[in-house]
Design an enzyme around this catalytic site. Structure first.
Site, PDB file in Angstrom:
ATOM      1  N   ASP A  42       0.810  -1.144  -0.257  1.00 15.42           N
ATOM      2  CA  ASP A  42      -0.333   0.496   0.158  1.00 15.42           C
ATOM      3  C   ASP A  42       1.173   1.300   0.177  1.00 15.42           C
ATOM      4  OD1 ASP A  42      -1.557  -2.398   1.503  1.00 15.42           O
ATOM      5  OD2 ASP A  42      -3.091  -0.810   1.027  1.00 15.42           O
ATOM      6  N   GLY A 173      -1.163 -10.562  -0.415  1.00 12.13           N
ATOM      7  CA  GLY A 173      -1.704  -9.508  -0.540  1.00 12.13           C
ATOM      8  C   GLY A 173      -2.765  -9.571  -1.131  1.00 12.13           C
ATOM      9  N   ASP A 175      -4.909 -12.231  -0.194  1.00 15.47           N
ATOM     10  CA  ASP A 175      -5.486 -13.197   1.687  1.00 15.47           C
ATOM     11  C   ASP A 175      -5.961 -14.713   0.601  1.00 15.47           C
ATOM     12  OD1 ASP A 175      -4.276 -11.147   1.597  1.00 15.47           O
ATOM     13  OD2 ASP A 175      -5.536 -10.410   3.949  1.00 15.47           O
ATOM     14  N   TYR A 365     -13.920  -9.836  -0.505  1.00 12.03           N
ATOM     15  CA  TYR A 365     -12.815  -9.694  -0.622  1.00 12.03           C
ATOM     16  C   TYR A 365     -11.583  -9.896  -1.704  1.00 12.03           C
ATOM     17  CZ  TYR A 365      -8.545  -8.911   2.752  1.00 12.03           C
ATOM     18  OH  TYR A 365      -7.235  -8.087   3.400  1.00 12.03           O
ATOM     19  N   TRP A 366     -11.573 -11.112  -1.715  1.00 11.64           N
ATOM     20  CA  TRP A 366     -10.353 -11.272  -2.899  1.00 11.64           C
ATOM     21  C   TRP A 366     -11.204 -12.183  -3.658  1.00 11.64           C
ATOM     22  CZ3 TRP A 366      -7.114  -8.294  -5.556  1.00 11.64           C
ATOM     23  CH2 TRP A 366      -6.411  -7.488  -4.460  1.00 11.64           C
ATOM     24  N   GLU A 409     -12.297  -0.044  -0.955  1.00 11.35           N
ATOM     25  CA  GLU A 409     -11.200  -0.947  -1.239  1.00 11.35           C
ATOM     26  C   GLU A 409     -11.740  -1.729  -2.548  1.00 11.35           C
ATOM     27  OE1 GLU A 409     -11.277  -3.429   2.526  1.00 11.35           O
ATOM     28  OE2 GLU A 409      -9.271  -4.584   2.142  1.00 11.35           O
TER      29      GLU A 409
HETATM   30  C1  DGY Z   1      -5.180  -7.746   6.275  1.00  6.45           C
HETATM   31  O1  DGY Z   1      -5.953  -7.501   8.176  1.00  6.45           O
HETATM   32  O2  DGY Z   1      -6.705  -8.872   6.724  1.00  6.45           O
HETATM   33  C2  DGY Z   1      -4.867  -8.254   6.118  1.00  6.45           C
HETATM   34  O3  DGY Z   1      -5.143  -8.153   4.625  1.00  6.45           O
HETATM   35  C3  DGY Z   1      -3.246  -8.806   6.127  1.00  6.45           C
HETATM   36  O4  DGY Z   1      -2.047  -7.815   5.660  1.00  6.45           O
END
Ligand code: DGY
Length: 442
Positions: A42, A173, A175, A365-366, A409
């Site tokens: 970041d 990155g 997760d 998220y991902w 995000e």
């Molecule tokens: C989180 O806390 O979710 C982050 O991705 C860890 O770096």
């Protein structure tokens, strides 16, 4: 569908997000509430965005990150400049004092993140108006960047395969990407230390990784701290050991960028040349599947390719690792396929997971949402291979998402709903980067 972009308004809003997230001029937090410390990749991207309008502050961001470099060269994934907060893991959870390599006087995590920093430094340098001052900055940070890459090769590729391994999904990155589902099943979280998740404080639970994954995230940290962050032990014993597509592509690109900087500084390049050649060969020999026309991560513990179709496969374009043939297959069979990534039922490029992947979830998220970082890298990669129109479409989609839903995000690819953390710094930084192409003179 294309909405008109008010570039000037968006630019001002993006700058305001970065200013608002600035913690006392020391670092810029990645999100207003969710991520109150400095994160490795970041910070690099934030510096890139800042460099368009405040080069000294961009340099400061990089200096703050490099201050946390471990004595052996490792650049940690989180730096806790400002002590504990409502974020978990708290700095003391990592117990980095167990390692003789931990930096003096700064609290950090004990794992890493994708090495995009050298690439951002090179991009900043290329566009700098004051060439002399910029070169002085490059000269100042080059040794640390080089040590970081040397650490990656030594600690995470001790067998000299050309590909480095990650030992925790957070290091990717990305997760909870689907490519980590199988290797994470092998991680049996016996004896997880007591902890409390804090990531639902500011973000909806159904947009975050599931508990089975989180248990394993924490379990792995506990193993590494018990092993005093000794990299030899971690490589030999970590139940999670993956040669990742995204991580290695970014490492390759960064090595290339580092080489360009080395040449300008008159530094030797032999070591970098060797890294580049071995990574390029191994990436294509091991991670490319001609049967699928995709790149996949390789599971060193399971000794097999992790055949999940996700956005990480396209980062080879950003890195310049793909041949013309490979690029054509990635783009024409996959990126443009409406069942996988192209809009059709969904409205926006580029879902982080192929839509027909078993694990696709458009808001988690991902597992499916659009991320502006991925869109930027895919768009830049497409340009490299001559797909200018598609690159421009993806850039437009990105700006539309931000204009529609704010600096979030990530975004639901179906309707553009903003998800995850708000006031997200790299979304702002890359908005500036993408707007710069049309607004600011080079
Ligand atoms: C989180 O806390 O979710 C982050 O991705 C860890 O770096």
């Amino acid at each position: 569908m294309s909405a008109a972009i008010d570039a000037e308004a968006l630019l001002e809003q993006a700058k305001a997000v970065l200013r608002a997230n600035d913690v006392e001029g020391i670092f810029i937090k990645p999100g207003t509430y969710q991520y109150p410390h400095q994160w490795n990749w970041d910070a690099a991207l934030v510096a890139l965005g800042l460099s368009h309008f405040d080069r000294p502050r961009a340099e400061q961001e990089i200096r703050s990150l490099l201050k946390a470099q471990w004595k052996d060269g490792m650049l940690p994934h989180v730096v806790y400049h400002n002590g504990a907060s409502d974020y978990f893991p708290t700095p003391d959870f990592w117990q980095i004092e167990r390692s003789p390599n931990a930096p003096n006087g700064l609290l950090t995590s004990g794992i890493v993140q994708p090495p995009i920093l050298a690439t951002c430094v090179r991009l900043m340098h290329e566009r700098a108006k004051d060439r002399k001052a910029s070169l002085a900055f490059v000269r100042e940070v080059y040794p640390a960047l080089h040590r970081w890459h040397r650490w990656l090769r030594a600690a995470r590729d001790p067998e000299n395969t050309g590909l480095v391994a990650i030992v925790h999904p957070w290091e990717s990155g990305t997760d909870n990407a689907a490519r980590f589902v199988e290797p994470m099943i092998r991680v049996i979280p016996s004896r997880v230390p007591p902890y409390q998740r804090k990531d639902f404080l500011h973000v909806r639970e159904d947009e975050r990784p599931i508990q089975a994954e989180y248990q394993r995230f924490v379990y792995l940290i506990d193993l590494f701290r018990q092993w005093n962050y000794d990299q030899e032990t971690i490589y030999a014993r970590s139940p999670f050991l993956v040669q990742d597509t995204l991580f290695n592509a970014l490492m390759y690109r960064a090595q290339y960028d580092l080489r360009m900087l080395a040449r300008e500084l008159g530094e030797p390049t032999e070591e970098l040349d060797e890294w580049l050649a071995t990574t390029r060969y191994a990436y294509n020999a091991r991670l490319w599947s001609e049967a699928h026309g995709l790149y996949f991560a390789y599971d060193l513990r399971g000794q097999r390719l992790l055949q999940e179709n996700g956005c990480a496969t396209f980062i080879a374009l950003f890195a310049g690792l793909a041949s013309e043939h490979q690029a054509r297959r990635l783009v024409e069979e996959h990126l443009l396929n409406p069942e996988e990534y192209a809009p059709n039922g969904t409205r926006y490029f580029v879902p982080s997971q192929a839509k027909n992947n078993l694990f696709f979830e458009p808001r988690r998220y991902w597992r499916g949402p659009v991320w502006i970082l991925i869109n930027w890298m895919v768009s830049e990669g497409l340009r490299r291979y001559g797909y200018h129109e598609l690159a421009e479409t993806i850039r437009q989609h990105s700006l539309e998402l931000v204009q529609r839903s704010g600096f979030m995000e990530y975004y639901d690819p179906r309707d553009g709903t903003g998800c995850g953390a708000s006031g997200f710094s790299w979304t702002a930084a890359l908005t500036i980067e993408m707007l710069a192409e049309t607004m600011m003179p080079a």
